[in-house]
Motif scaffolding. Structure first.
Motif, PDB file in Angstrom:
ATOM      1  N   LYS A  72       0.836  -1.202   0.000  1.00 13.37           N
ATOM      2  CA  LYS A  72       0.000   0.000   0.000  1.00 13.37           C
ATOM      3  C   LYS A  72       0.873   1.255   0.000  1.00 13.37           C
ATOM      4  O   LYS A  72       0.571   2.241  -0.696  1.00 13.37           O
ATOM      5  CB  LYS A  72      -0.903  -0.019   1.236  1.00 13.37           C
ATOM      6  N   LEU A  73       1.955   1.208   0.763  1.00  5.40           N
ATOM      7  CA  LEU A  73       2.872   2.346   0.849  1.00  5.40           C
ATOM      8  C   LEU A  73       3.573   2.598  -0.485  1.00  5.40           C
ATOM      9  O   LEU A  73       3.743   3.750  -0.898  1.00  5.40           O
ATOM     10  CB  LEU A  73       3.913   2.066   1.938  1.00  5.40           C
ATOM     11  N   ARG A  74       3.943   1.522  -1.165  1.00  4.59           N
ATOM     12  CA  ARG A  74       4.612   1.654  -2.459  1.00  4.59           C
ATOM     13  C   ARG A  74       3.685   2.287  -3.492  1.00  4.59           C
ATOM     14  O   ARG A  74       4.101   3.146  -4.279  1.00  4.59           O
ATOM     15  CB  ARG A  74       5.089   0.282  -2.940  1.00  4.59           C
ATOM     16  N   LEU A  75       2.414   1.899  -3.504  1.00  8.27           N
ATOM     17  CA  LEU A  75       1.441   2.488  -4.426  1.00  8.27           C
ATOM     18  C   LEU A  75       1.233   3.975  -4.135  1.00  8.27           C
ATOM     19  O   LEU A  75       1.112   4.792  -5.051  1.00  8.27           O
ATOM     20  CB  LEU A  75       0.105   1.742  -4.319  1.00  8.27           C
ATOM     21  N   ARG A  76       1.207   4.316  -2.847  1.00  6.97           N
ATOM     22  CA  ARG A  76       1.037   5.713  -2.465  1.00  6.97           C
ATOM     23  C   ARG A  76       2.234   6.549  -2.910  1.00  6.97           C
ATOM     24  O   ARG A  76       2.077   7.696  -3.361  1.00  6.97           O
ATOM     25  CB  ARG A  76       0.852   5.815  -0.944  1.00  6.97           C
ATOM     26  N   ARG A  77       3.429   6.000  -2.821  1.00 12.36           N
ATOM     27  CA  ARG A  77       4.628   6.709  -3.260  1.00 12.36           C
ATOM     28  C   ARG A  77       4.599   6.945  -4.778  1.00 12.36           C
ATOM     29  O   ARG A  77       5.009   8.001  -5.261  1.00 12.36           O
ATOM     30  CB  ARG A  77       5.876   5.915  -2.870  1.00 12.36           C
ATOM     31  N   ILE A  78       4.096   5.961  -5.517  1.00  7.86           N
ATOM     32  CA  ILE A  78       3.973   6.117  -6.978  1.00  7.86           C
ATOM     33  C   ILE A  78       2.998   7.239  -7.303  1.00  7.86           C
ATOM     34  O   ILE A  78       3.240   8.057  -8.199  1.00  7.86           O
ATOM     35  CB  ILE A  78       3.518   4.790  -7.621  1.00  7.86           C
ATOM     36  N   GLN A  79       1.878   7.307  -6.566  1.00  9.32           N
ATOM     37  CA  GLN A  79       0.889   8.363  -6.779  1.00  9.32           C
ATOM     38  C   GLN A  79       1.479   9.741  -6.488  1.00  9.32           C
ATOM     39  O   GLN A  79       1.210  10.701  -7.214  1.00  9.32           O
ATOM     40  CB  GLN A  79      -0.333   8.115  -5.879  1.00  9.32           C
ATOM     41  N   LEU A  80       2.300   9.822  -5.437  1.00  7.90           N
ATOM     42  CA  LEU A  80       2.934  11.088  -5.098  1.00  7.90           C
ATOM     43  C   LEU A  80       3.921  11.514  -6.188  1.00  7.90           C
ATOM     44  O   LEU A  80       4.000  12.696  -6.543  1.00  7.90           O
ATOM     45  CB  LEU A  80       3.655  10.979  -3.753  1.00  7.90           C
ATOM     46  N   GLN A  81       4.675  10.550  -6.718  1.00  4.83           N
ATOM     47  CA  GLN A  81       5.599  10.848  -7.808  1.00  4.83           C
ATOM     48  C   GLN A  81       4.866  11.411  -9.016  1.00  4.83           C
ATOM     49  O   GLN A  81       5.318  12.383  -9.648  1.00  4.83           O
ATOM     50  CB  GLN A  81       6.366   9.583  -8.206  1.00  4.83           C
ATOM     51  N   GLN A  82       3.730  10.808  -9.342  1.00  4.14           N
ATOM     52  CA  GLN A  82       2.942  11.277 -10.481  1.00  4.14           C
ATOM     53  C   GLN A  82       2.393  12.677 -10.234  1.00  4.14           C
ATOM     54  O   GLN A  82       2.406  13.527 -11.139  1.00  4.14           O
ATOM     55  CB  GLN A  82       1.792  10.294 -10.747  1.00  4.14           C
ATOM     56  N   ALA A  83       1.931  12.925  -9.007  1.00  2.00           N
ATOM     57  CA  ALA A  83       1.391  14.248  -8.667  1.00  2.00           C
ATOM     58  C   ALA A  83       2.486  15.317  -8.736  1.00  2.00           C
ATOM     59  O   ALA A  83       2.248  16.440  -9.208  1.00  2.00           O
ATOM     60  CB  ALA A  83       0.774  14.216  -7.272  1.00  2.00           C
ATOM     61  N   ILE A  84       3.690  14.961  -8.285  1.00  2.00           N
ATOM     62  CA  ILE A  84       4.813  15.899  -8.338  1.00  2.00           C
ATOM     63  C   ILE A  84       5.162  16.225  -9.787  1.00  2.00           C
ATOM     64  O   ILE A  84       5.354  17.390 -10.155  1.00  2.00           O
ATOM     65  CB  ILE A  84       6.041  15.313  -7.605  1.00  2.00           C
ATOM     66  N   GLN A  85       5.224  15.181 -10.633  1.00  2.00           N
ATOM     67  CA  GLN A  85       5.587  15.382 -12.032  1.00  2.00           C
ATOM     68  C   GLN A  85       4.545  16.214 -12.763  1.00  2.00           C
ATOM     69  O   GLN A  85       4.885  17.063 -13.604  1.00  2.00           O
ATOM     70  CB  GLN A  85       5.756  14.024 -12.720  1.00  2.00           C
ATOM     71  N   GLU A  86       3.277  16.007 -12.445  1.00  2.00           N
ATOM     72  CA  GLU A  86       2.209  16.790 -13.075  1.00  2.00           C
ATOM     73  C   GLU A  86       2.373  18.279 -12.778  1.00  2.00           C
ATOM     74  O   GLU A  86       2.216  19.129 -13.664  1.00  2.00           O
ATOM     75  CB  GLU A  86       0.843  16.314 -12.573  1.00  2.00           C
ATOM     76  N   ARG A  87       2.709  18.606 -11.535  1.00  2.00           N
ATOM     77  CA  ARG A  87       2.875  19.998 -11.155  1.00  2.00           C
ATOM     78  C   ARG A  87       4.150  20.610 -11.749  1.00  2.00           C
ATOM     79  O   ARG A  87       4.168  21.791 -12.087  1.00  2.00           O
ATOM     80  CB  ARG A  87       2.876  20.102  -9.625  1.00  2.00           C
ATOM     81  N   VAL A  88       5.198  19.794 -11.843  1.00  2.00           N
ATOM     82  CA  VAL A  88       6.436  20.270 -12.472  1.00  2.00           C
ATOM     83  C   VAL A  88       6.173  20.629 -13.934  1.00  2.00           C
ATOM     84  O   VAL A  88       6.615  21.669 -14.440  1.00  2.00           O
ATOM     85  CB  VAL A  88       7.554  19.217 -12.376  1.00  2.00           C
ATOM     86  N   ASN A  89       5.424  19.764 -14.623  1.00  2.00           N
ATOM     87  CA  ASN A  89       5.083  20.018 -16.028  1.00  2.00           C
ATOM     88  C   ASN A  89       4.224  21.276 -16.169  1.00  2.00           C
ATOM     89  O   ASN A  89       4.388  22.061 -17.118  1.00  2.00           O
ATOM     90  CB  ASN A  89       4.341  18.818 -16.624  1.00  2.00           C
ATOM     91  N   LYS A  90       3.329  21.462 -15.197  1.00  2.00           N
ATOM     92  CA  LYS A  90       2.432  22.622 -15.250  1.00  2.00           C
ATOM     93  C   LYS A  90       3.217  23.915 -15.021  1.00  2.00           C
ATOM     94  O   LYS A  90       2.905  24.953 -15.624  1.00  2.00           O
ATOM     95  CB  LYS A  90       1.338  22.468 -14.198  1.00  2.00           C
TER      96      LYS A  90
END
Length: 287
Positions: free
Chosen positions: A204-222
């Motif tokens: 569960k923790l690993r999936l949450r970390r992947i979601q955080l990585q995606q959220a970070i990348q989305e904001r960096v792109n924005k």
């Protein structure tokens, strides 16, 4: 005519010696047949075979019988171990005493000089360095004590009601419990082992970390897209640049917060002890 060997010849005696001592090659190497590593605190059994003191002590504790792993010699009571302080053992003790401590390491509760603990005892409620742990492998009564991997706060590893090790997890109440709790207060609840629950939580923790990585990348792109759009001419360029600047500040703040949460989860996932991992996970979830 073939020459026959006489019964007293050297060749025959050598052959018999090798046949009667098949374990000699292993004894010539300072290697423990249990851990397959160099002997540490060598302990000799009455049968003559040598092992690391910790290895033979754990072997007896796990198997519940006093026997030699090599020749299977069995003893009704814990046999007297002959200790052999080798130069290698002494050098390890010196190195251990002089090596700087790392974050999270636990000190021996009985050392006047600062030495790191290698095991904790749930009966003694204390942690021991290699030297002070020796009686737990040599003494009959201490040999029955429950040794575990070193823990920093012993009281956090023991049930406050029954004084037993926290070895199970109650999914119904989301809490770590002992074997006695499973038979009393938590009887009938959904109970599994600490290891199994920790494995589930780590997924569960690993999936949450992947979601955080995606959220970070989305904001960096924005942020990058917003910086590029600031060059586009509009009816009111000054106002547009001001809005873009405000948006970029907001996105960068969100990125910093998400990165902080990601770092916290990464540190949590690196907790090796399953009980400590679950306790930290539950604490984090409740805050």
């Amino acid at each position: 005519m073939l020459k026959q060997h006489q019964p007293g010849t050297t060749g025959v005696r050598t052959h018999k010696k090798k046949a009667n001592n098949p374990l000699k090659p292993m004894s010539e190497h300072d290697q423990c047949c249990i851990c397959l590593d160099q002997l540490r605190r060598p302990a000799s059994l009455p049968c003559g075979h040598r092992f690391c003191l910790g290895c033979i002590g754990e072997f007896w504790r796990i198997h519940g019988a006093y026997l030699c792993p090599l020749c299977k010699a069995s003893y009704s009571t814990r046999p007297q171990l002959q200790m052999d302080k080798t130069l290698h053992t002494l050098s390890e003790d010196i190195e251990d005493a002089t090596r700087p401590f790392k974050s999270g390491e636990v000190l021996c509760d009985f050392c006047q000089a600062k030495r790191r603990a290698v095991k904790s005892c749930l009966v003694c409620m204390a942690s021991f360095c290699a030297s002070h742990l020796e009686p737990h492998y040599k003494d009959e009564d201490l040999g029955h004590h429950h040794l575990i991997s070193v823990v920093k706060n012993m009281e956090d590893s023991v049930c406050g009601v029954h004084g037993k090790q926290l070895s199970r997890f109650c999914r119904s109440d989301q809490t770590c419990i002992c074997a006695m709790c499973a038979q009393t207060e938590h009887r009938g609840h959904h109970i599994i082992s600490i290891h199994r629950e920790a494995t589930k939580k780590k997924v569960k923790l690993r999936l949450r970390r992947i979601q955080l990585q995606q959220a970070i990348q989305e904001r960096v792109n924005k942020v990058e897209k917003t910086k590029q759009s600031s060059d586009i001419s509009e009816e009111n360029p000054k106002e547009a640049r001001a809005k873009n600047k405000e948006l970029i500040i907001q996105l960068e703040e969100e990125i910093s917060e998400l990165q902080l949460r990601y770092t916290e989860l990464e540190q949590l996932s690196q907790t090796e002890d399953n009980l400590r991992f679950l306790q930290r996970f539950l604490h984090r979830s409740s805050t």
